[in-house]
Design a protein around this motif. Structure first.
Motif, mmCIF file in Angstrom:
data_model
loop_
_atom_site.group_PDB
_atom_site.id
_atom_site.type_symbol
_atom_site.label_atom_id
_atom_site.label_comp_id
_atom_site.label_asym_id
_atom_site.label_seq_id
_atom_site.Cartn_x
_atom_site.Cartn_y
_atom_site.Cartn_z
ATOM 1 N N LEU A 188 -3.995 3.159 0.978
ATOM 2 C CA LEU A 188 -4.597 4.356 1.553
ATOM 3 C C LEU A 188 -3.602 5.513 1.545
ATOM 4 O O LEU A 188 -3.972 6.655 1.260
ATOM 5 N N LEU A 189 -2.336 5.233 1.809
ATOM 6 C CA LEU A 189 -1.295 6.253 1.757
ATOM 7 C C LEU A 189 -1.228 6.874 0.364
ATOM 8 O O LEU A 189 -1.215 8.102 0.225
ATOM 9 N N GLU B 112 6.547 10.010 7.081
ATOM 10 C CA GLU B 112 5.834 10.861 8.033
ATOM 11 C C GLU B 112 4.327 10.825 7.767
ATOM 12 O O GLU B 112 3.524 10.711 8.695
ATOM 13 N N LEU B 113 3.938 10.917 6.500
ATOM 14 C CA LEU B 113 2.534 10.839 6.142
ATOM 15 C C LEU B 113 1.972 9.458 6.471
ATOM 16 O O LEU B 113 0.864 9.329 6.994
ATOM 17 N N ALA C 54 -8.862 15.445 7.996
ATOM 18 C CA ALA C 54 -8.016 14.361 7.482
ATOM 19 C C ALA C 54 -8.616 13.002 7.838
ATOM 20 O O ALA C 54 -8.664 12.096 6.996
ATOM 21 N N ALA C 55 -9.095 12.852 9.060
ATOM 22 C CA ALA C 55 -9.729 11.591 9.460
ATOM 23 C C ALA C 55 -11.000 11.353 8.646
ATOM 24 O O ALA C 55 -11.291 10.224 8.251
ATOM 25 N N ALA C 56 -11.735 12.418 8.366
ATOM 26 C CA ALA C 56 -12.950 12.291 7.550
ATOM 27 C C ALA C 56 -12.606 11.857 6.132
ATOM 28 O O ALA C 56 -13.334 11.048 5.530
ATOM 29 N N TRP D 47 -4.515 14.847 -1.086
ATOM 30 C CA TRP D 47 -3.967 15.997 -0.374
ATOM 31 C C TRP D 47 -2.837 16.680 -1.143
ATOM 32 O O TRP D 47 -2.199 17.605 -0.630
ATOM 33 N N GLU D 48 -2.595 16.203 -2.363
ATOM 34 C CA GLU D 48 -1.583 16.784 -3.260
ATOM 35 C C GLU D 48 -0.220 16.907 -2.580
ATOM 36 O O GLU D 48 0.397 17.972 -2.527
ATOM 37 N N THR D 49 0.243 15.773 -2.070
ATOM 38 C CA THR D 49 1.555 15.705 -1.427
ATOM 39 C C THR D 49 2.215 14.387 -1.821
ATOM 40 O O THR D 49 1.610 13.570 -2.512
ATOM 41 N N GLN D 50 3.433 14.208 -1.397
ATOM 42 C CA GLN D 50 4.159 12.977 -1.699
ATOM 43 C C GLN D 50 3.971 11.964 -0.566
ATOM 44 O O GLN D 50 4.011 12.338 0.607
#
Length: 92
Positions: free
Chosen positions: A54-55, A69-70, A36-38, A62-65
Motif C-alpha cells: 500500500l505504501l 514518514e509516509l 488521503a484516507a479515501a 501521490w507522486e512522492t517517495q
C-alpha cells in the motif's frame, strides 16, 4: 497481515474537494474522511494489500517517495479506517 475494505456493495463513497463521505451499509454509519484516507480505501477495494504494498501504491499515486514518514501516516490512516469499521485485517 493484509488489509481489505469491507465488501463493496456495503460501502458508498461521495467525494468533493479534499473530503469524502463514506456510508457503511453494514453498520448504517456515515463518516467524513480525508482525501488521503479515501485513496487508501479505494485501493483496498481492489483487493487485500499489506502495508508495504500500500505504501508503494500510494507513493506512486501521490507522486512522492515511499519513506518512513509516509509509511507512518498510512499506518495511522489504516488504524482510523479500522476504528470506523471501513477496513479489516485479513490473513495472508
Amino acid at each position: 497481515m493484509k488489509w481489505n475494505a469491507i465488501p463493496a456493495p456495503d460501502l458508498y463513497l461521495r467525494s468533493w474537494d479534499d473530503e469524502t463521505v463514506v456510508y457503511n451499509g453494514l453498520s448504517g454509519d456515515t463518516h467524513l474522511i480525508s482525501a488521503a484516507a479515501a485513496d487508501i480505501l479505494a485501493e483496498l477495494r481492489r483487493g487485500p494489500m499489506d502495508q508495504a504494498s500500500l505504501l508503494s501504491s500510494m507513493a506512486a499515486l501521490w507522486e512522492t517517495q515511499p519513506d518512513p514518514e509516509l509509511d507512518a501516516g498510512i499506518g495511522q490512516l489504516l488504524a482510523e479506517l479500522d476504528t470506523l469499521g471501513l477496513v479489516v485485517q485479513v490473513s495472508p
